[in-house]
Design a protein around this motif. Structure first.
Motif, PDB file in Angstrom:
ATOM      1  N   SER A 171       0.826  -1.198   0.000  1.00 44.38           N
ATOM      2  CA  SER A 171       0.000   0.000   0.000  1.00 44.38           C
ATOM      3  C   SER A 171       0.860   1.247   0.000  1.00 44.38           C
ATOM      4  O   SER A 171       2.078   1.196   0.210  1.00 44.38           O
ATOM      5  CB  SER A 171      -0.899   0.008   1.245  1.00 44.38           C
ATOM      6  N   CYS A 172       0.215   2.390  -0.218  1.00 49.74           N
ATOM      7  CA  CYS A 172       0.902   3.675  -0.128  1.00 49.74           C
ATOM      8  C   CYS A 172       1.462   3.891   1.277  1.00 49.74           C
ATOM      9  O   CYS A 172       2.571   4.419   1.445  1.00 49.74           O
ATOM     10  CB  CYS A 172      -0.063   4.807  -0.475  1.00 49.74           C
ATOM     11  N   GLN A 173       0.694   3.482   2.269  1.00 49.75           N
ATOM     12  CA  GLN A 173       1.123   3.680   3.652  1.00 49.75           C
ATOM     13  C   GLN A 173       2.410   2.906   3.950  1.00 49.75           C
ATOM     14  O   GLN A 173       3.306   3.407   4.645  1.00 49.75           O
ATOM     15  CB  GLN A 173       0.008   3.250   4.610  1.00 49.75           C
ATOM     16  N   ARG A 343      -3.347  18.267  -0.939  1.00 46.92           N
ATOM     17  CA  ARG A 343      -4.319  17.198  -0.671  1.00 46.92           C
ATOM     18  C   ARG A 343      -5.416  17.686   0.264  1.00 46.92           C
ATOM     19  O   ARG A 343      -6.580  17.298   0.133  1.00 46.92           O
ATOM     20  CB  ARG A 343      -3.608  15.983  -0.082  1.00 46.92           C
ATOM     21  N   GLY A 376     -12.923   7.614   3.506  1.00 44.72           N
ATOM     22  CA  GLY A 376     -11.822   7.188   2.644  1.00 44.72           C
ATOM     23  C   GLY A 376     -10.603   8.081   2.790  1.00 44.72           C
ATOM     24  O   GLY A 376      -9.471   7.599   2.914  1.00 44.72           O
ATOM     25  N   TRP A 377     -10.823   9.400   2.798  1.00 47.52           N
ATOM     26  CA  TRP A 377      -9.716  10.353   2.921  1.00 47.52           C
ATOM     27  C   TRP A 377      -9.044  10.217   4.287  1.00 47.52           C
ATOM     28  O   TRP A 377      -7.816  10.184   4.380  1.00 47.52           O
ATOM     29  CB  TRP A 377     -10.242  11.766   2.720  1.00 47.52           C
ATOM     30  N   ASN A 379      -9.015   7.629   6.378  1.00 46.38           N
ATOM     31  CA  ASN A 379      -8.319   6.358   6.553  1.00 46.38           C
ATOM     32  C   ASN A 379      -7.002   6.327   5.781  1.00 46.38           C
ATOM     33  O   ASN A 379      -6.032   5.706   6.221  1.00 46.38           O
ATOM     34  CB  ASN A 379      -9.212   5.197   6.121  1.00 46.38           C
ATOM     35  N   TYR A 380      -6.968   6.993   4.636  1.00 47.41           N
ATOM     36  CA  TYR A 380      -5.727   7.031   3.857  1.00 47.41           C
ATOM     37  C   TYR A 380      -4.643   7.810   4.589  1.00 47.41           C
ATOM     38  O   TYR A 380      -3.492   7.381   4.675  1.00 47.41           O
ATOM     39  CB  TYR A 380      -5.991   7.661   2.485  1.00 47.41           C
ATOM     40  N   PHE A 381      -5.016   8.958   5.142  1.00 46.56           N
ATOM     41  CA  PHE A 381      -4.021   9.866   5.733  1.00 46.56           C
ATOM     42  C   PHE A 381      -3.827   9.680   7.234  1.00 46.56           C
ATOM     43  O   PHE A 381      -3.063  10.430   7.843  1.00 46.56           O
ATOM     44  CB  PHE A 381      -4.399  11.319   5.448  1.00 46.56           C
TER      45      PHE A 381
END
Length: 474
Positions: A171-173, A343, A376-377, A379-381
């Motif tokens: 993942s990105c994370q 972002r 969604g935003w 949880n991503y960040f």
């Protein structure tokens, strides 16, 4: 001595058989009776070389298997997506699923399958330009997924450990966590932030086929991939040939790009250079600025000379830990991970669009549409150190919803009725329902308290656990 090492004659035969298959050199060593080398060396070599040396000669039968095609359609359906040039939707394909799967099965068996051109569409980029996408037809997406189902397990185990884009269980994370580890734990504080110009659109077809052919010798599989690459692009009713590039939007395109760029990854690994790559976003790490400059020159040479790609000189730059390194929407700076301001602004733009005061949508429906975006935003960040930011954004979203409700009241009279229904008595100040600053006054908070948002089911940003980067360390 051989008996003591191997125990039984069957074990000896097994080692010899492995050596014959995987390592000619080890077989020669066995002839010189160096049993220890044979036993320990061949086993290790066999395990290590099982994927790197083995080539797959017959895979097409696994691709066209009905079970594989059915599994492929389920994956395509879960990813949703728009129709291609033939206008067929996922729903219409599914309505006649058995016949469609059997037809694809027959075409692949008889080698008569021909993909249609991809449909050209564009999406907005951060810099205001447009990113071209190629949307294959549903049937072509199913075949691409079927091929991917077979090829991915072959190539995946040998990809560079610091490659994270479009790979299972990555993942990105995790990419950001690896980059942060290189900078903090290993002291590689100088970074080359490298950007490739239109990576998907500039992949060389011959290099793609050669890269796949390193592990796959099934000519029919290679031919299908060639057909995907050469299928062309349909735009405004005209078909353009595709002599270069791999359409971004195709199911198999990300895997092909990773196979393509794995050459770069391995070359950097051979030089002992630490990198983190997410698709075409590349970070190269060094202990000093001078070394970073050398690594940059080496990387450009590999990418442009060997792989025929183009490095964007404008966006490729040197960064370091003290100034912060931007990567995948985050900024890594010392022990602090923050969210890139662009972002944050993009997120707020989406919220503004959904909470316009003059739209004829009730608050409950607005909250229903907001929640997936917020969730969604957030949880991503959430790996960033952003607790205060999340609280501020939550307060701002509530204020916009209060302002929308004020607009619905139209006048102070409806507002006063709401206060009385809340149990408040007496006379209340007459305030304008159209002024933004009033949306944050005490009376409005009394009429629309935090419990009101909880009852509506609004995602509470302030309750989300943040700063969890360590959860993604490997």
């Amino acid at each position: 001595m051989m008996t003591s090492l191997l125990g039984t004659q069957s074990a000896l035969n097994r080692v010899i058989r492995i050596s014959l298959i995987y390592c000619r050199k080890a077989r020669e060593v066995s002839k010189s009776n160096e049993e220890t080398v044979v036993y320990e060396g061949v086993i290790k070599i066999a395990k290590r070389e099982e994927f790197t040396m083995k080539k797959w000669y017959s895979l097409i039968d696994k691709v066209y298997r009905i079970e594989n095609l059915t599994k492929a359609f389920k994956a395509v359906k879960s990813n949703k997506g728009a129709p291609g040039v033939d206008g067929e939707t996922i729903e219409s394909f599914e309505a006649n699923i058995e016949a469609n799967i059997v037809k694809l099965n027959r075409e692949l068996i008889t080698d008569t399958y021909e993909p249609l051109p991809v449909r050209r569409t564009y999406i907005d980029k951060d810099d205001g330009s447009k990113r071209p996408l190629g949307i294959p037809t549903v049937r072509d997406r199913v075949v691409q997924q079927a091929v991917k189902n077979i090829l991915e397990p072959i190539f995946e185990p040998e990809f560079h450990p610091s490659s994270y884009g479009y790979r299972p269980k990555r993942s990105c994370q995790k990419a950001v966590a690896k980059a942060e580890r290189f900078m903090r734990k290993y002291g590689l504080e100088h970074v080359v932030d490298m950007d490739l110009s239109k990576c998907f659109d500039t992949l060389d077809h011959e290099i793609i086929i050669k890269a796949v052919n390193q592990k796959v010798s099934d000519g029919r599989i290679l031919n299908i991939i060639k057909k995907f690459l050469k299928s062309g692009v349909m735009e405004n009713g005209a078909r353009d040939e595709s002599d270069i590039g791999c359409p971004q939007g195709g199911v198999i395109s990300p895997l092909l790009m990773n196979i393509y760029l794995d050459y770069f990854d391995k070359k950097m690994m051979e030089k002992g250079i630490r990198i983190v790559r997410y698709a075409d976003d590349i970070l190269i790490f060094a202990k000093s600025r001078a070394l970073a400059g050398e690594y940059k020159a080496l990387a450009i040479n590999i990418l442009e000379k060997d792989l025929k790609l183009e490095v964007n000189d404008t966006k490729t730059h040197m960064a370091d830990n003290s100034r912060g390194v931007a990567f995948l929407g985050f900024i890594i700076k010392g022990k602090w991970i923050s969210i890139h301001p662009k972002r944050i602004e993009r997120f707020k733009d989406k919220i503004r669009k959904l909470t316009q005061r003059n739209q004829g949508i009730n608050i409950a429906e607005i909250v229903k549409r907001l929640n997936p975006i917020i969730r969604g935003w957030a949880n991503y960040f959430r790996i960033a150190n952003c607790k205060t930011l999340y609280e501020e954004l939550y307060h701002w979203i509530k204020r916009r919803l209060r302002s929308k409700k004020m607009k619905e009241w139209k006048s102070y009279k409806s507002f006063h009725k709401t206060l009385r229904r809340r149990g408040y008595k007496g006379k209340f100040k007459k305030i304008s329902m159209t002024r933004w600053r009033n949306s944050n006054c005490t009376l409005i908070h009394m009429a629309l308290p935090n419990i009101w948002f909880t009852e509506l089911g609004l995602v509470n940003l302030s309750e989300i656990q943040v700063g969890i980067l360590s959860n993604y360390y490997e």
